[in-house]
Motif scaffolding. Structure first.
Motif, short mmCIF file in Angstrom:
data_model
loop_
_atom_site.label_atom_id
_atom_site.label_comp_id
_atom_site.label_asym_id
_atom_site.label_seq_id
_atom_site.Cartn_x
_atom_site.Cartn_y
_atom_site.Cartn_z
N ILE A 66 -3.37 -11.66 -0.83
CA ILE A 66 -4.75 -12.08 -0.57
C ILE A 66 -5.32 -12.81 -1.78
O ILE A 66 -5.98 -13.84 -1.63
CB ILE A 66 -5.60 -10.86 -0.14
CG1 ILE A 66 -5.17 -10.46 1.28
CG2 ILE A 66 -7.09 -11.18 -0.21
CD1 ILE A 66 -5.65 -9.11 1.72
N ARG A 67 -5.05 -12.31 -2.97
CA ARG A 67 -5.55 -13.00 -4.17
C ARG A 67 -4.94 -14.39 -4.31
O ARG A 67 -5.60 -15.32 -4.75
CB ARG A 67 -5.33 -12.15 -5.40
CG ARG A 67 -6.26 -10.94 -5.43
CD ARG A 67 -6.25 -10.22 -6.77
NE ARG A 67 -7.06 -9.02 -6.73
CZ ARG A 67 -8.38 -8.98 -6.85
NH1 ARG A 67 -9.05 -10.11 -7.00
NH2 ARG A 67 -9.04 -7.84 -6.80
N LEU A 115 -10.05 -7.69 1.58
CA LEU A 115 -9.08 -6.59 1.49
C LEU A 115 -9.36 -5.53 2.55
O LEU A 115 -8.43 -4.99 3.15
CB LEU A 115 -9.10 -5.97 0.10
CG LEU A 115 -8.46 -6.81 -1.01
CD1 LEU A 115 -8.73 -6.20 -2.37
CD2 LEU A 115 -6.98 -6.97 -0.77
N ASN A 116 -10.63 -5.22 2.78
CA ASN A 116 -10.99 -4.21 3.78
C ASN A 116 -10.72 -4.65 5.22
O ASN A 116 -10.71 -3.83 6.12
CB ASN A 116 -12.45 -3.80 3.63
CG ASN A 116 -12.58 -2.58 2.76
OD1 ASN A 116 -11.72 -1.71 2.76
ND2 ASN A 116 -13.66 -2.51 2.01
N TYR A 120 -7.97 -5.56 6.23
CA TYR A 120 -6.57 -5.28 6.51
C TYR A 120 -6.24 -3.80 6.44
O TYR A 120 -6.82 -3.05 5.66
CB TYR A 120 -5.68 -6.02 5.50
CG TYR A 120 -5.67 -7.50 5.72
CD1 TYR A 120 -4.78 -8.07 6.62
CD2 TYR A 120 -6.56 -8.33 5.04
CE1 TYR A 120 -4.78 -9.44 6.85
CE2 TYR A 120 -6.55 -9.70 5.26
CZ TYR A 120 -5.66 -10.25 6.16
OH TYR A 120 -5.66 -11.59 6.39
N PHE A 125 -0.27 -6.54 -0.43
CA PHE A 125 -1.38 -7.13 0.31
C PHE A 125 -2.36 -7.77 -0.67
O PHE A 125 -2.80 -8.90 -0.49
CB PHE A 125 -2.12 -6.07 1.13
CG PHE A 125 -1.74 -6.03 2.58
CD1 PHE A 125 -2.50 -6.66 3.53
CD2 PHE A 125 -0.62 -5.33 2.99
CE1 PHE A 125 -2.17 -6.61 4.87
CE2 PHE A 125 -0.27 -5.26 4.32
CZ PHE A 125 -1.03 -5.91 5.27
N GLU A 126 -2.72 -7.02 -1.69
CA GLU A 126 -3.70 -7.52 -2.66
C GLU A 126 -3.18 -8.76 -3.36
O GLU A 126 -3.91 -9.75 -3.53
CB GLU A 126 -4.04 -6.43 -3.68
CG GLU A 126 -5.24 -6.78 -4.51
CD GLU A 126 -5.82 -5.60 -5.25
OE1 GLU A 126 -6.47 -5.85 -6.28
OE2 GLU A 126 -5.65 -4.44 -4.80
N PHE A 154 -3.40 -1.67 5.14
CA PHE A 154 -2.30 -1.88 4.19
C PHE A 154 -0.98 -1.28 4.64
O PHE A 154 0.05 -1.53 4.03
CB PHE A 154 -2.68 -1.33 2.81
CG PHE A 154 -3.92 -1.97 2.24
CD1 PHE A 154 -4.02 -3.34 2.11
CD2 PHE A 154 -4.99 -1.19 1.85
CE1 PHE A 154 -5.16 -3.94 1.60
CE2 PHE A 154 -6.13 -1.77 1.33
CZ PHE A 154 -6.22 -3.15 1.21
N VAL A 210 -13.77 -10.58 -2.19
CA VAL A 210 -12.44 -9.99 -2.22
C VAL A 210 -12.43 -8.61 -1.56
O VAL A 210 -11.52 -8.29 -0.78
CB VAL A 210 -11.91 -9.88 -3.67
CG1 VAL A 210 -10.56 -9.18 -3.71
CG2 VAL A 210 -11.82 -11.26 -4.30
N ARG A 224 -0.40 -1.72 -0.18
CA ARG A 224 -1.63 -2.18 -0.82
C ARG A 224 -1.39 -3.20 -1.93
O ARG A 224 -2.05 -4.24 -1.99
CB ARG A 224 -2.43 -0.99 -1.36
CG ARG A 224 -3.76 -1.46 -1.95
CD ARG A 224 -4.65 -0.33 -2.40
NE ARG A 224 -5.87 -0.86 -2.94
CZ ARG A 224 -6.96 -1.17 -2.24
NH1 ARG A 224 -6.98 -0.98 -0.95
NH2 ARG A 224 -8.03 -1.67 -2.83
#
Length: 128
Positions: free
Chosen positions: A54-55, A27-28, A30, A50-51, A32, A23, A47
């Motif tokens: 992604i999750r 996340l890194n 992208y 996005f999180e 944000f 994860v 952020r």
């Protein structure tokens, strides 16, 4: 964390991080401040969004494959076109054609600034 040093390696790095459940690396990958479109017609930014996006993608059980159709770079900006899917065995959970805008960072790595995961689908063309 294994961020790509070449724009053309961004798709492979993203798939590898997804497939290992990394994860933090996903996340890194992208920026944000950019935009991610995790579902058709649902662009999000920031952020927290996005999180969340992604999750939700990482929650899909299976293996991600991302094939780079092309990657064009000029200076520290690149655009990529991808064809991707997530399969669980032979079952295709999701499949699409995306467009990504990437930007090289000061440390030489590349981050995705805009990820339109459905941006190259025929039915996503503007009407008119």
């Amino acid at each position: 964390m294994n961020l790509p040093k070449r724009a053309e390696d961004a798709h492979a790095a993203l798939a590898a991080a997804f497939n290992t459940g990394d994860v933090a690396t996903v996340l890194n990958m992208y920026d944000f401040n950019g935009i991610i479109v995790p579902a058709p017609d649902q662009p999000v930014s920031g952020r927290e969004k996005f999180e969340e996006a992604i999750r939700s993608i990482l929650a899909i059980e299976g293996t991600m494959e991302i094939n780079t159709v092309y990657c064009l770079q000029t200076g520290n900006i690149a655009v990529g076109r991808s064809e991707w899917n997530i399969k669980n065995g032979e079952e295709v959970k999701i499949s699409s054609k995306g467009v990504e805008v990437m930007q090289q960072q000061a440390d030489g790595t590349w981050k995705i600034l805009i990820d339109h995961a459905f941006g190259a689908l025929e039915d996503m063309k503007p009407q008119g």
